[in-house]
Write a protein that holds these residues in place. Structure first.
Motif, mmCIF file in Angstrom:
data_model
loop_
_atom_site.group_PDB
_atom_site.id
_atom_site.type_symbol
_atom_site.label_atom_id
_atom_site.label_comp_id
_atom_site.label_asym_id
_atom_site.label_seq_id
_atom_site.Cartn_x
_atom_site.Cartn_y
_atom_site.Cartn_z
ATOM 1 N N UNK A 8 63.736 -20.291 -11.356
ATOM 2 C CA UNK A 8 63.865 -20.488 -9.900
ATOM 3 C C UNK A 8 62.503 -20.461 -9.245
ATOM 4 N N UNK A 9 61.724 -19.453 -9.626
ATOM 5 C CA UNK A 9 60.417 -19.254 -8.991
ATOM 6 C C UNK A 9 59.506 -20.450 -9.290
ATOM 7 N N UNK A 12 60.745 -23.251 -7.044
ATOM 8 C CA UNK A 12 60.464 -23.037 -5.626
ATOM 9 C C UNK A 12 58.970 -23.079 -5.337
ATOM 10 N N UNK A 13 58.213 -22.425 -6.207
ATOM 11 C CA UNK A 13 56.777 -22.323 -5.972
ATOM 12 C C UNK A 13 56.082 -23.684 -6.022
ATOM 13 N N UNK B 100 55.044 -15.065 0.095
ATOM 14 C CA UNK B 100 54.681 -16.185 -0.785
ATOM 15 C C UNK B 100 54.871 -17.476 0.007
ATOM 16 N N UNK B 102 55.088 -20.551 -0.504
ATOM 17 C CA UNK B 102 55.934 -21.670 -0.924
ATOM 18 C C UNK B 102 57.419 -21.327 -0.877
ATOM 19 N N UNK B 103 57.750 -20.076 -0.520
ATOM 20 C CA UNK B 103 59.152 -19.674 -0.479
ATOM 21 C C UNK B 103 59.619 -19.544 0.963
ATOM 22 N N UNK B 107 64.173 -16.609 0.593
ATOM 23 C CA UNK B 107 63.716 -16.541 -0.800
ATOM 24 C C UNK B 107 62.668 -15.452 -0.981
#
Lengths: 848, 223
Positions: A8-9, A12-13, B100, B102-103, B107
């Motif tokens: 997921x990370x 998403x990232x 973060x 990008x979240x 999230x």
């Protein structure tokens, strides 16, 4: 960390950087496309060879001799069963009486139903059958084009005028490129005697084609009759033999192309590595936050490993797709060099292999940066000053990173070995590559040190800033110098090496060097032909009598015994070939004696051992030294000789050179034909001379250097086109790497520029700073590449091609300007917007 | 039986080696914090507040001395073990929010639970964002949020794992007075309702006054 969160990370990232990562992944696309297209092409060719094996030679067996078959041989041939066909091949002059054009052609006089397999393709199609009925000829299309002739026109071969029945497109077993040296003319065998061309001593090949019953085991039958053929001194060819030869020739081509493709892939991999490094540099804060919230170092690395793997997969897939599309290019270019129609089909094996190699190399090259990322300290969230720690302390020794570097070096070497298929070549390739990279890296480091030491403090602010950027923390000097320099080196090296080869051909045509051969001159025609040459205002540069003979004994051992010896080292062709020897009193200017004494004339009595001079390489092949005896067979008459001297011959000169030279006083009475060498100044003079000679002596043939150069040029340019296509892959990969490397450093540049802008720097000043930095990088990289390319092409010319080396300065200047210019242009293009957008806006948009 | 203190700090010292010699950032600091208690570390810039917080939270290693977090000695653990302790027992709030980028807000909040593979993360994250007043901004990215909103996301993230202790490093340092008091209120309220201990680094005596205990630092020494 829970596995699902890693996925997921990673997904998403990647949100804000997906487009950028996608562009980076293109770095490897071209390299993989090259490997896949070459692999697919290789598959198609070997498929074609398997499918159409029998049409490779058009028969099951070809038995060949350089003289008409004797009664004993005819008996042997008859015993092989039916059907059979005959062919006599030789070169002679063809004359088109309508326009008066003459040209050296390959005559193939065919009798019988050859080819037994495959079809002779002609235009019109009926010509393939019709010409066999008599006084008609099928000719190479290029011949018709050259002389503006059409079907129905006349062509004279010797004393017979044939009517042109059609043009040949394809004949089983013959590649059309091979024919362009002397275009082919097919005539019926029954018309051959009337041409009056073949006389005793004339050079011709006599072939007998055999078709075995469909149920026969060709290999077994050939094995059975092999000793008899050897005893009779007959050469032979089978499908299996031809397949092997063709395969070996093609393998060399694949190997070369694969290495070029691999270099493109390596460059791409360097690009990916730099992109990942830059990407991770921007992810330090995210990494630290994750660590702070409880993620382990390993899981944090996995997040970015997944992203790198995805990049590799995307790049590899795109490369495979492009490669499949590209594979059509090779057959189109190489069609006339390969004697089979090649169809393109999708073969999964090379595609998957290419993708796997690309993906693996992408991940492997990303690993060092990823491993360093595991050292990102969670403390970074409290203090930005700990950023230095987060970079993993590049100077500090990390055993795992060292192991990865070793694995990378090992994989590259293993791949090189697998491509070149020999240990030594693969190791040399890898070592040269490693050495080049070290030299580039060393140069970059040296520059950094020099710039710091001798910093020009009196330069303008912009220039000083640009220069200082080369050694400031997080500079990309090393990476760019290596990738750009390597690209420049490879391209320039290819270019310079090709120049060396072409220059060699051009130098043959230098002033006063001979450039036209007249051969097949009968002894009684020698004076007449020489008179024609002189009356055309041309010089007779060299005249030589040629006597053809075979070797029958070496140092007391019969050649047939040596041939039968499984442990022999002398190549088969050396034992079976016809030796075209000459006799003269003096050495020619293209040779010098390396050992022994040159004997120009002897007083010969039959049975004497004649003191001869032989080429030093042949002597080495024969394991013969001065004083050793060789026995030649001159149309049934044995001639005993002993080696009196060995010579070093400059074969590169367009002149008549001979492996074996007899002294005067021995062969004068033997069946001889003569060769005359002269120099013409232009194509018109050449055509006039050829017409004049052929009009009076139809059996005399002429070979003009211009046509040789044209042929070599045509073949070379086809090969060069392939090399250029492959080089484009390398250039393309290099430019993408350049763009992605600069783009990957964009974030850092952006922050610096914004800061400078905040402090009052103008847009122009920022552009100047960037210009200065990229120009310095370009000059450094191209300079190093050029120096290395000159050194290695010199070494190639000197030690591999054994040719003179004198590179012109222009390509070097062009390379320096082009690479530096491209670096600046691409650098500025990828920095677009840095100098103009409002600082705050950029900070928000590019915060990560 | 006495309950184990959530944080037990003994003779904590941090020294940096610099070109000019050794620099003592923290000198022999000792204190103990019971479960659920609150405490402020107060002092001027450069007094060693953030260093002390980093050591207490296991983000850095001390030169000497010990830190027991929920009875576990941090010094004996490797970095990954400390990461697990942080994930299980610790919440963080930073001066510069540390989201973060990008979240999305949601999230970001769910990261600590998702790290453990907890499937209830989304529901709990939404609930926490509601509580900090950001129920309508769940899909926004950090750059689309104001400073105060970003800090409220960070607070929601800090509490999602129901930590035993929350470390807050100048949580209002980048915010205006009005926003600051809102953040402090939310923090205290979450702290009370969840029974979480709180270590708050600040240079504002008024904020420090809201906690049960204040450790004053000057030049690395408790005064």
């Amino acid at each position: 960390m829970h596995p699902s969160f890693i996925w997921k990370m990673a997904w998403r990232d990647s949100r804000s950087s997906r487009r950028r990562l996608l562009v980076f992944s293109i770095s490897i696309t071209l390299g993989i496309a090259a490997l896949v297209s070459i692999g697919s092409f290789r598959n198609s060719v070997s498929q074609a060879i398997d499918d159409q094996a029998r049409s490779l030679i058009g028969a099951d067996l070809i038995v060949e001799s350089s003289r008409p078959f004797k009664a004993e041989e005819e008996m042997f041939l008859r015993s092989l069963g039916a059907p059979q066909a005959r062919e006599t091949r030789f070169t002679t002059m063809a004359v088109f009486p309508a326009g008066g054009g003459t040209r050296l052609v390959h005559v193939r006089a065919i009798g019988g139903d050859f080819p037994f397999y495959g079809t002779m393709e002609t235009e019109p199609a009926s010509a393939a059958r019709e010409f066999r009925d008599g006084t008609r000829a099928v000719v190479e299309e290029s011949l018709l084009i050259q002389f503006g002739a059409r079907v129905g026109d006349r062509v004279r071969i010797g004393d017979v005028e044939f009517s042109v029945a059609g043009a040949v497109h394809k004949m089983p077993g013959e590649a059309s490129a091979g024919a362009s040296f002397a275009p082919r003319v097919y005539i019926p065998l029954q018309d051959l005697p009337a041409t009056n061309l073949l006389k005793p001593g004339s050079i011709a090949q006599y072939r007998n084609y055999v078709k075995f019953p469909a149920s026969a085991d060709v290999e077994a039958r050939v094995k059975l009759i092999e000793p008899e053929m050897q005893r009779l001194n007959l050469e032979y060819d089978t499908v299996a033999k031809r397949k092997k030869d063709l395969g070996a020739a093609l393998e060399n081509l694949y190997r070369f192309l694969n290495l070029v493709g691999f270099i493109a892939l390596l460059l791409g991999a360097v690009g990916v590595a730099s992109a990942i490094q830059a990407h991770l540099q921007q992810k330090h804060r995210t990494g630290a936050i994750l660590r702070c919230l409880g993620a382990s170092a390993r899981s944090t690395v996995f997040v970015y490993l997944l992203q790198a793997a995805a990049m590799g997969l995307v790049g590899a897939t795109a490369g495979a797709a492009l490669g499949v599309a590209m594979q059509r290019v090779f057959p189109a270019i190489l069609n006339s060099l390969i004697p089979l129609p090649i169809s393109t089909s999708i073969a999964w094996e090379p595609i998957l292999r290419g993708m796997l190699v690309g993906f693996a190399i992408c991940v492997l090259f990303a690993l060092p940066s990823l491993l360093r990322f595991r050292k990102v300290a969670p403390l970074l969230v409290l203090r930005s000053s700990t950023e230095g720690d987060g970079r993993g302390g590049r100077s500090s020794f990390d055993p795992l990173v060292t192991v990865v570097y070793l694995i990378i070096a090992g994989s590259v070497t293993a791949f090189a070995i697998s491509q070149t298929e020999t240990w030594t070549r693969g190791l040399v390739f890898a070592a040269v590559l490693g050495l080049s990279i070290s030299i580039f890296a060393g140069m970059a480091k040296l520059l950094i040190v020099l710039v710091r030491k001798f910093f020009p403090h009196n330069w303008s602010f912009a220039l000083r800033q640009g220069l200082a950027n080369l050694y400031r923390p997080n500079n990309r000097t090393l990476l760019l110098t290596v990738s750009l320099g390597l690209g420049t080196f490879l391209l320039l090296n290819l270019y310079l090496s090709r120049e060396v080869l072409l220059a060699q051909f051009r130098s043959i045509d230098a002033k006063d060097q001979p450039n036209i051969f007249l051969f097949d001159i009968q002894p009684d025609q020698t004076r007449g032909v020489a008179d024609i040459v002189r009356s055309s205002g041309l010089r007779v540069i060299q005249e030589a009598p040629v006597v053809t003979m075979r070797l029958s004994e070496i140092k007391g051992r019969k050649t047939s015994d040596i041939l039968a010896d499984p442990k022999r080292k002398i190549p088969e062709w050396q034992l079976q070939r016809e030796y075209r020897c000459t006799y003269r009193e003096q050495l020619s200017n293209t040779e010098k004696v390396t050992e022994g004494e040159w004997i120009g004339r002897v007083d010969y009595h039959p049975g004497d051992a004649v003191p001869i001079s032989i080429d030093k390489d042949i002597a080495k092949d024969f394991e013969a030294k001065l004083g050793d005896e060789l026995v030649f067979d001159l149309q049934g008459v044995p001639i005993k000789t002993r080696i009196a001297s060995t010579r070093d011959i400059d074969w590169k000169r367009f002149q008549t050179n001979f492996f074996v030279v007899f002294p005067a006083g021995v062969l004068e009475a033997a069946p001889t034909f003569n060769v005359l060498v002269s120099r013409v100044n232009d194509a018109n003079e050449s055509a006039r001379l050829q017409s004049a000679v052929v009009a009076q002596y139809p059996n005399v043939s002429a070979l003009d250097l211009t046509s040789v150069i044209q042929t070599v040029d045509a073949i070379l340019s086809k090969v060069a086109l392939v090399i250029r296509v492959m080089s484009l892959f390398t250039v393309g990969a290099g430019l993408i790497v350049l763009a992605s490397t600069i783009w990957s450093g964009r974030y850092q540049r952006l922050r610096e520029s914004i800061l400078l802008r905040t402090l009052g720097a103008s847009r122009m000043q920022i552009w100047k700073i960037l210009c200065a930095e990229y120009a310095m990088l370009g000059v450094l990289a191209s300079g190093t590449g050029i120096v290395l390319a000159v050194a290695s092409s010199w070494a190639l010319a000197r030690f591999v091609f054994k040719l003179d080396y004198a590179p012109s300065i222009w390509p070097l200047l062009v390379a320096a300007l082009a690479v530096s210019g491209l670096t600046v242009i691409i650098g500025l293009l990828t920095s677009r917007g840095i100098g103009s957008a409002p600082p705050l806006e950029i900070l928000r948009a590019e915060a990560e | 039986m006495t309950a184990i203190p959530i944080l037990d700090v003994q003779r904590l010292t941090k020294t940096y080696r610099t070109g000019a010699g050794e620099l003592n950032v923290l000198k022999e600091i000792s204190f103990s914090l019971p479960q659920g208690a609150t405490c402020a570390i107060l002092g001027p810039s450069g007094s060693g507040k953030t260093t002390l917080l980093g050591l207490c939270a296991g983000l850095d290693r001390p030169t000497s001395g010990s830190v027991l977090l929920n009875g576990d000695p941090l010094a004996d653990m490797d970095e990954d073990e400390r990461a697990r302790v942080r994930n299980q027992h610790v919440g963080f709030v930073f001066q510069n929010f540390q989201l973060i980028p990008t979240l999305t807000a949601l999230e970001n909040v769910t990261v600590p639970m998702e790290l453990r593979g907890d499937r209830a993360a989304r529901a709990l994250g939404l609930e926490l964002l509601q509580r900090v007043g950001l129920g309508d901004r769940v899909a926004h990215y950090p750059t689309q949020l104001s400073g105060g909103e970003q800090q409220r996301v960070a607070l929601a993230r800090a509490f999602i794992n129901r930590p035993k202790i929350l470390f807050a490093d100048e949580p209002t340092g980048n915010l205006d007075a009005e926003t600051s008091s809102g953040i402090i209120d939310i923090m205290m309220e979450l702290n009370r309702s969840a029974g979480t201990a709180l270590v708050l680094v600040t240079h504002d005596p008024d904020v420090a006054g809201l906690t049960g205990r204040t450790i004053r630092l000057r030049s690395g020494e408790a005064v």
